[in-house]
Motif scaffolding. Structure first.
Motif, short mmCIF file in Angstrom:
data_model
loop_
_atom_site.label_atom_id
_atom_site.label_comp_id
_atom_site.label_asym_id
_atom_site.label_seq_id
_atom_site.Cartn_x
_atom_site.Cartn_y
_atom_site.Cartn_z
N PRO A 1 0.82 -1.21 0.00
CA PRO A 1 0.00 0.00 0.00
C PRO A 1 0.86 1.26 0.00
CG PRO A 1 0.14 -0.88 2.21
CD PRO A 1 0.88 -1.85 1.33
N VAL A 2 0.25 2.35 -0.45
CA VAL A 2 0.84 3.67 -0.26
C VAL A 2 0.32 4.16 1.08
CG1 VAL A 2 0.97 6.04 -1.09
CG2 VAL A 2 0.97 4.14 -2.72
N PHE A 3 1.25 4.43 2.00
CA PHE A 3 0.90 4.80 3.37
C PHE A 3 0.95 6.32 3.52
CE2 PHE A 3 2.11 6.12 7.57
CZ PHE A 3 1.28 5.39 8.40
N THR A 4 -0.11 6.89 4.10
CA THR A 4 -0.18 8.34 4.31
C THR A 4 -0.65 8.63 5.73
OG1 THR A 4 -0.75 8.68 1.99
CG2 THR A 4 -1.15 10.51 3.47
N PHE A 5 -0.02 9.61 6.35
CA PHE A 5 -0.44 10.09 7.67
C PHE A 5 -0.80 11.56 7.55
CE2 PHE A 5 0.58 12.65 11.36
CZ PHE A 5 -0.11 12.02 12.37
N GLU A 6 -1.87 11.97 8.25
CA GLU A 6 -2.23 13.40 8.29
C GLU A 6 -2.81 13.74 9.66
OE1 GLU A 6 -5.03 16.69 6.04
OE2 GLU A 6 -4.38 14.92 4.96
N GLY A 7 -2.24 14.77 10.26
CA GLY A 7 -2.76 15.29 11.52
C GLY A 7 -3.09 16.75 11.36
N PHE B 1 -4.74 20.48 13.38
CA PHE B 1 -5.05 21.17 14.62
C PHE B 1 -5.75 22.47 14.29
CE2 PHE B 1 -1.43 18.51 15.26
CZ PHE B 1 -1.58 17.97 16.52
N VAL B 2 -6.90 22.71 14.92
CA VAL B 2 -7.60 23.98 14.81
C VAL B 2 -8.02 24.36 16.22
CG1 VAL B 2 -9.50 25.26 13.78
CG2 VAL B 2 -8.47 23.38 12.52
N GLY B 3 -7.35 25.35 16.80
CA GLY B 3 -7.62 25.70 18.19
C GLY B 3 -7.30 24.52 19.09
N ASP B 4 -8.26 24.13 19.92
CA ASP B 4 -8.05 22.99 20.82
C ASP B 4 -8.42 21.66 20.17
OD1 ASP B 4 -7.14 24.59 22.83
OD2 ASP B 4 -9.10 24.82 23.80
N ALA B 5 -9.05 21.70 19.00
CA ALA B 5 -9.48 20.47 18.33
C ALA B 5 -8.32 19.90 17.51
CB ALA B 5 -10.66 20.76 17.41
N SER B 6 -8.15 18.59 17.60
CA SER B 6 -7.10 17.92 16.83
C SER B 6 -7.61 16.59 16.32
CB SER B 6 -5.84 17.70 17.69
OG SER B 6 -6.12 16.80 18.75
N SER B 7 -7.06 16.16 15.21
CA SER B 7 -7.39 14.85 14.65
C SER B 7 -6.19 14.32 13.91
CB SER B 7 -8.61 14.94 13.71
OG SER B 7 -8.28 15.74 12.58
N ALA B 8 -6.08 13.00 13.86
CA ALA B 8 -4.98 12.36 13.13
C ALA B 8 -5.50 11.05 12.55
CB ALA B 8 -3.79 12.10 14.05
N ALA B 9 -5.05 10.74 11.35
CA ALA B 9 -5.51 9.51 10.69
C ALA B 9 -4.44 9.01 9.74
CB ALA B 9 -6.82 9.76 9.93
N ILE B 10 -4.45 7.72 9.51
CA ILE B 10 -3.60 7.14 8.48
C ILE B 10 -4.50 6.58 7.39
CG2 ILE B 10 -1.75 6.60 10.10
CD1 ILE B 10 -3.54 3.66 8.74
N SER B 11 -3.94 6.47 6.19
CA SER B 11 -4.67 5.83 5.11
C SER B 11 -3.72 4.91 4.36
CB SER B 11 -5.28 6.86 4.15
OG SER B 11 -4.27 7.55 3.46
N LEU B 12 -4.25 3.79 3.92
CA LEU B 12 -3.52 2.84 3.10
C LEU B 12 -4.25 2.72 1.78
CD1 LEU B 12 -3.03 0.03 5.78
CD2 LEU B 12 -1.38 1.79 5.13
N ALA B 13 -3.54 2.96 0.69
CA ALA B 13 -4.15 2.88 -0.64
C ALA B 13 -3.55 1.69 -1.38
CB ALA B 13 -3.91 4.17 -1.41
N PHE B 14 -4.41 0.79 -1.81
CA PHE B 14 -4.00 -0.39 -2.56
C PHE B 14 -4.50 -0.28 -3.99
CE2 PHE B 14 -4.17 -1.77 1.82
CZ PHE B 14 -3.12 -2.67 1.95
#
Length: 199
Positions: free
Chosen positions: A47-53, A55-68
């Motif tokens: 897979p092609v591995f991607t990470f993205e995090g 931040f907006v103010g106090d809100a945060s999110s992070a996720a990875i994706s695998l593309a096959f």
């Protein structure tokens, strides 16, 4: 994630020679984004591995994706490989990492089946990956491993995530503002004494 499909195109065009951890800041929305795509490979079984995090103010999110990518072998559009089984299990130095459930979606592009598996992760997950010597993950029954360069990249990611967290906590609206400068009462030309004989 949107960028995963672009990562597929980049990976198919030419292998990426080095990992880049990018960081962007949108002054209008205040959103800070930290992203990483692992080294590309012409091996479409990986897979092609991607990470993205973000931040907006106090809100945060992070996720990875695998593309096959599953290429057609002359018999029409290939069937999705991970539609019914797309759990992602993570192991750092032989120990299991707690993760959230993953989601799956597939699209047909130029006769090829592109499957995108996404999983929300935590900042603690990124730090654990950065501290590991061996990082492996299993998608359904297929196993893959991070390279040493991927783990080094997560060291940079973890540092940036920590910096972003500290920055957002330092600018929380609930914190007391710095004391305002004392206002000076300007008297203009009224500095002369009222009783000249007082000198």
């Amino acid at each position: 994630m949107r960028i995963a499909f672009f990562a597929i195109a980049l990976a198919m065009a030419a292998p990426v020679s080095a990992q880049t951890v990018s960081e962007t800041f949108d002054r209008i929305s205040g959103e800070r984004t930290i992203a990483y795509t692992a080294d590309g490979s012409m091996d479409t079984t990986r897979p092609v591995f991607t990470f993205e995090g973000s931040f907006v103010g106090d809100a945060s999110s992070a996720a990875i994706s695998l593309a096959f990518v599953s290429a057609s072998e002359g018999g029409g559009v290939p069937a999705p490989r991970f539609a019914a089984c797309h759990n992602i299990d993570w192991f750092v130095d032989g120990r299991s990492l707690a993760v959230r459930p993953a989601s799956h979606r597939g699209s047909v592009v130029d006769g090829e089946m592109i499957e995108l598996i996404e999983q929300d992760v935590t900042l603690e997950w990124a730090a654990a990956v950065a501290d590991g010597q061996e990082v492996r993950y299993r998608v359904c029954r297929d196993e893959y491993a991070f390279t040493s360069r991927d783990i080094e990249a997560f060291g940079r990611i973890a540092a940036k995530l920590k910096s972003a967290t500290l920055t957002s906590s330092a600018t929380r609206p609930g914190q007391p503002a710095s004391p305002a400068a004392k206002e000076v009462d300007y008297k203009g030309m009224n500095w002369r004494p009222k009783h000249p004989g007082s000198f």
